[in-house]
Enzyme design. Structure first.
Site, PDB file in Angstrom:
ATOM      1  N   GLU A  32       0.831  -1.208   0.000  1.00  0.00           N
ATOM      2  CA  GLU A  32       0.000   0.000   0.000  1.00  0.00           C
ATOM      3  C   GLU A  32       0.863   1.256   0.000  1.00  0.00           C
ATOM      4  O   GLU A  32       1.874   1.341   0.705  1.00  0.00           O
ATOM      5  CB  GLU A  32      -0.904   0.013   1.243  1.00  0.00           C
ATOM      6  N   LYS A  42      -8.988   4.186  -1.862  1.00  0.00           N
ATOM      7  CA  LYS A  42      -9.357   3.649  -0.546  1.00  0.00           C
ATOM      8  C   LYS A  42     -10.614   4.331  -0.018  1.00  0.00           C
ATOM      9  O   LYS A  42     -10.691   5.555   0.053  1.00  0.00           O
ATOM     10  CB  LYS A  42      -8.190   3.848   0.423  1.00  0.00           C
ATOM     11  N   CYS A  89      -5.338  -2.277   2.652  1.00  0.00           N
ATOM     12  CA  CYS A  89      -5.124  -2.268   4.098  1.00  0.00           C
ATOM     13  C   CYS A  89      -6.400  -2.574   4.893  1.00  0.00           C
ATOM     14  O   CYS A  89      -7.001  -3.611   4.717  1.00  0.00           O
ATOM     15  CB  CYS A  89      -4.510  -0.917   4.467  1.00  0.00           C
TER      16      CYS A  89
END
Length: 316
Positions: free
Chosen positions: A44, A135, A169
């Site tokens: 990430e 994200k 994540c």
């Protein structure tokens, strides 16, 4: 291809240096392809690096000159896909016939060109950027630097017999985000992390068993010695009294939850395994989360995959 070879590229960035980090990524893509891999994944926010400074330099101080200087440099080094920053990497993917999952900090023009997003980019083996997933919700102190994303990138891709998808994540803790990928036939899940054994050790095998899918968890690595001492605002990171900010933890779990590659820590490297689609089909015999064991007449998920924008222009 019923079987594919997949690689976990556990590497550190050249922190706050987009071009140098992309060159390092390209080297690992070449290496993975030369070893016969059809897929290679990176951690990430790898390009140009995860904002480890936020919790170590009083990142929540409002209107602070130091924090603004760091963020300004972070934005300067972020990836602008529209500018062509990823074109050389796309060319490598095409030449080597290998697909890539890469974590970037994106500075997209469609949201004004200055806010940053933690994005997961899928580059196909044909060298095409097939998806950019921003994200959905930055975690904790990440919100001091990154903006919330949208559902546009919640898509899957075909790779041989496999259907691959991925999340950034802590999005991997979000049941509905996972369900949106299961519903599209995902049977190879890629989770990308800045890097820490505590994040991947417990979750990876559990989610592999939940989805009855292979689960590749790919981590970055970061040490104080990786910090460029010529960046004065980051001196506290370079002088930190700890061996690792991120110690890795990359691993692969089989569809039954057992380890194919156990978590790898405190080292850079390329970790490779062969994935057999027959293993997915065997485990789906007794549980298929969006197939025979689902009840869409009782519970159903709605996903908005439109790219969000602050203005819609109608010129005609």
């Amino acid at each position: 291809m019923q079987t594919i070879k997949a690689a976990l590229a556990q590497i550190s960035p050249v922190l706050l240096n987009r071009e140098a980090t992309l060159l390092k990524v390209a080297q690992y893509v070449h290496d993975a392809a030369d070893k016969g891999c059809q897929l290679v994944a990176f951690g990430e926010a790898l390009v140009p690096g995860y904002p480890f400074w936020l919790e170590r330099t009083d990142g929540a101080r409002f209107n602070d000159d130091k924090q603004k200087k760091i963020q300004a440099e972070y934005a300067k080094q972020a990836v602008q896909i529209e500018r062509g920053d990823l074109e050389p990497l796309c060319e490598v993917a095409k030449q080597k016939n290998i697909a890539i999952y890469l974590g970037i900090i994106e500075r997209p023009s469609d949201r004004g060109g200055h806010s940053l997003y933690c994005s997961m980019v899928y580059i196909s083996e044909k060298g095409q950027i097939a998806s950019v997933h921003r994200k959905l919700m930055p975690t904790y102190e990440e919100r001091l630097s990154w903006s919330p994303g949208d559902g546009h990138g919640l898509v899957t891709h075909s790779l041989g017999e496999f259907t691959v998808g991925g999340l950034n994540c802590w999005e991997n803790w979000m049941p509905l985000a996972r369900a949106s990928l299961y519903a599209q036939g995902e049977d190879l899940h890629v989770s990308i992390w800045p890097g820490n054994l505590k994040n991947t050790y417990d979750l990876t095998s559990v989610l592999a068993k939940e989805g009855r899918s292979y689960h590749m968890a790919v981590c970055g690595l970061m040490r104080p010695t990786d910090v460029d001492v010529t960046l004065p605002e980051l001196a506290e990171l370079a002088d930190a009294d700890e061996a690792f900010f991120a110690n890795g933890g990359s691993c692969i779990a089989n569809p039954d939850g057992s380890w194919l590659i156990e978590p790898q820590t405190e080292c850079e490297g390329l970790f490779i395994a062969e994935l057999d689609h027959a293993s997915v089909r065997r485990e789906r015999h007794n549980f298929d989360p969006s197939g025979h064991y689902s009840r869409p007449d009782v519970t159903q998920l709605t996903v908005d995959r439109r790219r969000q924008a602050t203005a819609v222009f109608k010129d005609e």
